[in-house]
Design a protein around this motif. Structure first.
Motif, PDB file in Angstrom:
ATOM      1  N   ALA A 160       0.829  -1.213   0.000  1.00 43.58           N
ATOM      2  CA  ALA A 160       0.000   0.000   0.000  1.00 43.58           C
ATOM      3  C   ALA A 160       0.859   1.257   0.000  1.00 43.58           C
ATOM      4  N   ALA A 161       2.024   1.177   0.649  1.00 40.89           N
ATOM      5  CA  ALA A 161       2.915   2.339   0.726  1.00 40.89           C
ATOM      6  C   ALA A 161       3.739   2.521  -0.544  1.00 40.89           C
ATOM      7  N   GLY A 162       3.646   1.565  -1.448  1.00 44.45           N
ATOM      8  CA  GLY A 162       4.467   1.608  -2.652  1.00 44.45           C
ATOM      9  C   GLY A 162       4.211   2.806  -3.544  1.00 44.45           C
ATOM     10  N   SER A 163       3.006   3.377  -3.466  1.00 39.45           N
ATOM     11  CA  SER A 163       2.678   4.528  -4.315  1.00 39.45           C
ATOM     12  C   SER A 163       3.071   5.858  -3.683  1.00 39.45           C
ATOM     13  N   LEU A 164       3.578   5.825  -2.448  1.00 39.55           N
ATOM     14  CA  LEU A 164       3.960   7.058  -1.767  1.00 39.55           C
ATOM     15  C   LEU A 164       5.350   7.515  -2.203  1.00 39.55           C
ATOM     16  N   ASP A 165       5.601   8.801  -2.074  1.00 40.46           N
ATOM     17  CA  ASP A 165       6.883   9.352  -2.522  1.00 40.46           C
ATOM     18  C   ASP A 165       8.035   8.989  -1.592  1.00 40.46           C
ATOM     19  N   VAL A 166       7.768   8.979  -0.289  1.00 36.31           N
ATOM     20  CA  VAL A 166       8.820   8.712   0.694  1.00 36.31           C
ATOM     21  C   VAL A 166       8.277   7.746   1.745  1.00 36.31           C
ATOM     22  N   ILE A 167       9.079   6.745   2.098  1.00 36.76           N
ATOM     23  CA  ILE A 167       8.721   5.823   3.175  1.00 36.76           C
ATOM     24  C   ILE A 167       9.788   5.920   4.252  1.00 36.76           C
ATOM     25  N   LEU A 168       9.366   6.303   5.452  1.00 33.03           N
ATOM     26  CA  LEU A 168      10.280   6.398   6.589  1.00 33.03           C
ATOM     27  C   LEU A 168      10.109   5.162   7.472  1.00 33.03           C
ATOM     28  N   PHE A 169      11.233   4.587   7.850  1.00 34.51           N
ATOM     29  CA  PHE A 169      11.202   3.355   8.635  1.00 34.51           C
ATOM     30  C   PHE A 169      12.100   3.523   9.862  1.00 34.51           C
ATOM     31  N   PRO A 170      11.601   4.173  10.923  1.00 35.84           N
ATOM     32  CA  PRO A 170      12.399   4.297  12.139  1.00 35.84           C
ATOM     33  C   PRO A 170      12.687   2.908  12.709  1.00 35.84           C
ATOM     34  N   TYR A 171      13.956   2.657  13.012  1.00 38.10           N
ATOM     35  CA  TYR A 171      14.370   1.315  13.460  1.00 38.10           C
ATOM     36  C   TYR A 171      15.365   1.470  14.590  1.00 38.10           C
ATOM     37  N   GLU A 175      21.521   3.737  12.991  1.00 36.86           N
ATOM     38  CA  GLU A 175      22.435   4.704  13.601  1.00 36.86           C
ATOM     39  C   GLU A 175      22.606   5.905  12.684  1.00 36.86           C
ATOM     40  N   GLY A 176      23.017   7.027  13.274  1.00 35.73           N
ATOM     41  CA  GLY A 176      23.369   8.191  12.462  1.00 35.73           C
ATOM     42  C   GLY A 176      22.272   9.224  12.334  1.00 35.73           C
ATOM     43  N   MET A 177      22.228  10.171  13.270  1.00 39.02           N
ATOM     44  CA  MET A 177      21.238  11.247  13.200  1.00 39.02           C
ATOM     45  C   MET A 177      21.466  12.163  12.004  1.00 39.02           C
ATOM     46  N   ASP A 178      22.714  12.258  11.538  1.00 42.05           N
ATOM     47  CA  ASP A 178      22.982  13.093  10.361  1.00 42.05           C
ATOM     48  C   ASP A 178      22.185  12.586   9.163  1.00 42.05           C
ATOM     49  N   TYR A 179      22.117  11.252   9.012  1.00 43.02           N
ATOM     50  CA  TYR A 179      21.358  10.679   7.905  1.00 43.02           C
ATOM     51  C   TYR A 179      19.864  10.954   8.081  1.00 43.02           C
ATOM     52  N   THR A 180      19.365  10.808   9.311  1.00 41.72           N
ATOM     53  CA  THR A 180      17.959  11.094   9.581  1.00 41.72           C
ATOM     54  C   THR A 180      17.621  12.537   9.227  1.00 41.72           C
ATOM     55  N   ILE A 195       4.956   6.494   7.200  1.00 41.72           N
ATOM     56  CA  ILE A 195       5.768   6.261   8.395  1.00 41.72           C
ATOM     57  C   ILE A 195       5.435   4.874   8.931  1.00 41.72           C
ATOM     58  N   PHE A 196       6.448   4.026   9.055  1.00 36.52           N
ATOM     59  CA  PHE A 196       6.246   2.684   9.606  1.00 36.52           C
ATOM     60  C   PHE A 196       6.753   2.634  11.041  1.00 36.52           C
ATOM     61  N   ILE A 197       5.855   2.295  11.974  1.00 35.48           N
ATOM     62  CA  ILE A 197       6.205   2.210  13.383  1.00 35.48           C
ATOM     63  C   ILE A 197       5.933   0.786  13.875  1.00 35.48           C
ATOM     64  N   GLY A 198       6.923   0.201  14.520  1.00 37.44           N
ATOM     65  CA  GLY A 198       6.773  -1.163  14.997  1.00 37.44           C
ATOM     66  C   GLY A 198       5.953  -1.258  16.271  1.00 37.44           C
ATOM     67  N   PRO A 199       5.470  -2.463  16.609  1.00 35.30           N
ATOM     68  CA  PRO A 199       4.735  -2.675  17.853  1.00 35.30           C
ATOM     69  C   PRO A 199       5.720  -2.764  19.018  1.00 35.30           C
ATOM     70  N   GLU A 200       5.239  -3.116  20.209  1.00 35.47           N
ATOM     71  CA  GLU A 200       6.177  -3.377  21.306  1.00 35.47           C
ATOM     72  C   GLU A 200       7.164  -4.441  20.845  1.00 35.47           C
ATOM     73  N   GLY A 201       8.424  -4.211  21.093  1.00 31.85           N
ATOM     74  CA  GLY A 201       9.444  -5.152  20.626  1.00 31.85           C
ATOM     75  C   GLY A 201      10.000  -4.791  19.269  1.00 31.85           C
ATOM     76  N   GLY A 202       9.363  -3.832  18.597  1.00 35.30           N
ATOM     77  CA  GLY A 202       9.887  -3.349  17.326  1.00 35.30           C
ATOM     78  C   GLY A 202       9.659  -4.297  16.159  1.00 35.30           C
ATOM     79  N   VAL A 218      15.565   3.822   6.129  1.00 35.53           N
ATOM     80  CA  VAL A 218      15.690   3.386   7.517  1.00 35.53           C
ATOM     81  C   VAL A 218      16.409   4.465   8.311  1.00 35.53           C
ATOM     82  N   ILE A 219      15.739   5.004   9.331  1.00 34.11           N
ATOM     83  CA  ILE A 219      16.289   6.124  10.090  1.00 34.11           C
ATOM     84  C   ILE A 219      16.297   5.815  11.586  1.00 34.11           C
ATOM     85  N   THR A 220      17.029   6.612  12.323  1.00 34.08           N
ATOM     86  CA  THR A 220      17.016   6.526  13.778  1.00 34.08           C
ATOM     87  C   THR A 220      16.290   7.737  14.352  1.00 34.08           C
ATOM     88  N   LEU A 221      15.711   7.552  15.529  1.00 34.56           N
ATOM     89  CA  LEU A 221      15.059   8.668  16.225  1.00 34.56           C
ATOM     90  C   LEU A 221      15.867   9.087  17.443  1.00 34.56           C
TER      91      LEU A 221
END
Length: 245
Positions: A160-171, A175-180, A195-202, A218-221
């Motif tokens: 479903a997210a395939g048609s979106l321009d940007v997909i963010l995957f916080p994981y 590592e690397g806030m500069d990349y985020t 935006i993809f957010i994992g359940p408890e346990g990620g 794939v980004i870090t928060l």
């Protein structure tokens, strides 16, 4: 001033007609009478100031006093793909995501989701979440009511997210806030964002790999581990600050 939503077909200028459960709420709960004013959003970024005329055949007839275009929506459609959390945390996520400008919320049955929803139970939950979205949209003065979609699998969510321009995957292992920062700064007004957010346990590593294959960033928060109900609100807040005109 009370605020209600209608669909564009309920607008028959110079009148607007309220139908369904909102009529009972207006008439018997709020006890609104002829001459009282209220605000109406048509779900298409237009707002009306109206006054109650009458209640006829199960409908409330409102006279339009003022019409204007709403400017409360973000310039980008932001889709939140939320891994199903435990307890009633999803209610909080839906409420705050709508307040923060999300366009839609998609509950995702990830591999580590403890809650299992299907059939009538899932339909009941989704109905409840959409009621919360409607209430939050009213409170926030939104021009639309963001929809909470049906519960889907992780693979279906990626599709479903395939048609979106940007997909963010916080994981949590990223590592690397500069990349985020770089990824966020590159998002332009008008681009659609998932935006993809994992359940408890990620998320599991396999899910991260599938997301990468689908083009997700794939980004870090940060260095702290955030709860599943906290992470989406952080990302939505960052995007709102970045995109708000």
């Amino acid at each position: 001033m009370q605020h209600f939503f209608v669909t564009p077909d309920q607008v028959e200028k110079p009148y607007i007609y309220i139908e369904g459960s909102d009529v009972n709420h207006m008439k018997n709960v709020l006890r609104m009478r002829a001459g009282e004013k209220l605000e109406i959003s048509d779900g298409d970024n237009r707002k009306y100031v109206c006054q109650v005329c009458d209640y006829v055949e199960g409908r409330a007839q409102l006279e339009i006093l003022e019409e204007r275009e709403l400017d409360t929506e973000l310039p980008s459609q932001i889709w939140l793909f939320q891994g199903l959390p435990k307890s009633d945390k999803m209610e909080l996520v839906v409420q705050k995501a709508v307040e923060l400008g999300a366009y839609a919320v998609v509950p995702v049955a990830a591999k580590r989701s403890v809650v299992k929803l299907d059939g009538p139970k899932a339909e009941k939950k989704v109905k409840r979440w959409n009621e919360i979205a409607k209430s939050a949209a009213k409170q926030a003065g939104r021009g639309i009511i963001p929809e909470v979609k049906s519960v889907c699998s992780f693979d279906a969510a990626l599709k479903a997210a395939g048609s979106l321009d940007v997909i963010l995957f916080p994981y949590e292992l990223a590592e690397g806030m500069d990349y985020t920062r770089k990824v966020i700064e590159e998002i332009q007004p008008g681009q659609s964002v998932g935006i993809f957010i994992g359940p408890e346990g990620g998320f599991e590593r396999e899910e991260e790999e599938k997301a990468l294959e689908a083009g997700a960033r794939v980004i870090t928060l940060g260095r702290r581990i955030l709860r599943t109900e906290t992470a989406p609100l952080m990302v939505l807040s960052i995007l709102g600050y970045h995109l708000e005109p």
